[in-house]
Design an enzyme around this catalytic site. Structure first.
Site, PDB file in Angstrom:
ATOM      1  N   SER A  69       0.838  -1.198   0.000  1.00  0.00           N
ATOM      2  CA  SER A  69       0.000   0.000   0.000  1.00  0.00           C
ATOM      3  C   SER A  69       0.872   1.246   0.000  1.00  0.00           C
ATOM      4  O   SER A  69       2.012   1.215   0.471  1.00  0.00           O
ATOM      5  CB  SER A  69      -0.916  -0.009   1.235  1.00  0.00           C
ATOM      6  OG  SER A  69      -1.843   1.054   1.175  1.00  0.00           O
ATOM      7  N   ASP A  70       0.318   2.316  -0.526  1.00  0.00           N
ATOM      8  CA  ASP A  70       1.024   3.587  -0.501  1.00  0.00           C
ATOM      9  C   ASP A  70      -0.003   4.721  -0.537  1.00  0.00           C
ATOM     10  O   ASP A  70      -1.089   4.559  -1.087  1.00  0.00           O
ATOM     11  CB  ASP A  70       1.977   3.728  -1.688  1.00  0.00           C
ATOM     12  CG  ASP A  70       2.957   4.869  -1.461  1.00  0.00           C
ATOM     13  OD1 ASP A  70       3.917   4.667  -0.693  1.00  0.00           O
ATOM     14  OD2 ASP A  70       2.749   5.958  -2.024  1.00  0.00           O
ATOM     15  N   GLN A  71       0.376   5.828   0.082  1.00  0.00           N
ATOM     16  CA  GLN A  71      -0.507   6.993   0.116  1.00  0.00           C
ATOM     17  C   GLN A  71       0.282   8.239  -0.270  1.00  0.00           C
ATOM     18  O   GLN A  71       1.384   8.457   0.223  1.00  0.00           O
ATOM     19  CB  GLN A  71      -1.087   7.183   1.508  1.00  0.00           C
ATOM     20  CG  GLN A  71      -2.061   8.347   1.598  1.00  0.00           C
ATOM     21  CD  GLN A  71      -2.616   8.479   2.999  1.00  0.00           C
ATOM     22  OE1 GLN A  71      -1.923   8.895   3.891  1.00  0.00           O
ATOM     23  NE2 GLN A  71      -3.878   8.096   3.173  1.00  0.00           N
TER      24      GLN A  71
END
Length: 193
Positions: A69-71
């Site tokens: 995941s990445d934001q």
């Protein structure tokens, strides 16, 4: 026998969110360079990094089901990452006050052995109040959110900086969109209940 589930992340926030599913899992650092490519949009960056993190760990553990995941905070097309220190957090919050940003939170699920690969993005629109320099300073001293994209923790005192949050996946702003994660885990063959 069920496949091992791995979270490809060093984020304690993502671990806390994944704990909610009550599944056994391991954590492995993906070791992915998070530098944006020239001209890369925040949306494209978050998608690329989520998939790269999942694939990097899946390469080491091909039988496992891996979550990456990445934001990336998107301020009018400009990517804002984790500030890392007080000075950068101050500058980020000053730029964001009174603005609406989109936090692009991407998640990917990969299993090399089965060839399964899926990714989705949970965009979260966040409107910041027009906060004073003094309020920014007090907030940063109280919470020290230097490891959070956008320099504010909505799950903590940072909620006081916000005017509104618009999302269809309530955990996306914290860093792991669990509705989308569950959907992809089910598709990968994980029995969640």
């Amino acid at each position: 026998m069920p496949r091992t589930l791995i979270l490809a992340s060093t984020s304690r926030y993502r671990r806390e969110l994944l704990d909610r599913l009550r599944l056994p899992y391991e954590v492995h650092a993906p070791g992915v360079d998070e530098t944006p490519l020239a001209g890369e949009t925040p949306l494209a960056l978050s998608q690329r990094l989520a998939l790269a993190k999942a694939r990097a760990v899946a390469d080491r553990f091909p039988e496992a089901i891996v979550i990456g995941s990445d934001q990336v905070a998107d301020l009018n097309g400009e990517p804002l990452g984790k500030p890392g220190d007080h000075a950068r957090a101050t500058l980020q919050l000053r730029r964001m006050r009174g603005q609406t940003l989109v936090f692009q939170t991407a998640v990917a699920v990969v299993c090399a052995a089965t060839g399964f690969s899926a990714h989705e993005v949970a965009p979260v629109r966040v409107t910041f109040r027009p906060i004073s320099d003094d309020a920014i300073e007090r907030y940063l001293r109280a919470e020290e959110p230097y490891d959070c994209a956008g320099s504010a923790k909505s799950e903590g005192l940072g909620i006081a900086l916000l005017e509104a949050i618009d999302s269809d996946d309530p955990t996306a702003l914290v860093g792991l969109p669990l509705i989308r994660t569950c959907r992809m885990l089910r598709a990968a063959g994980v029995d969640l209940l």
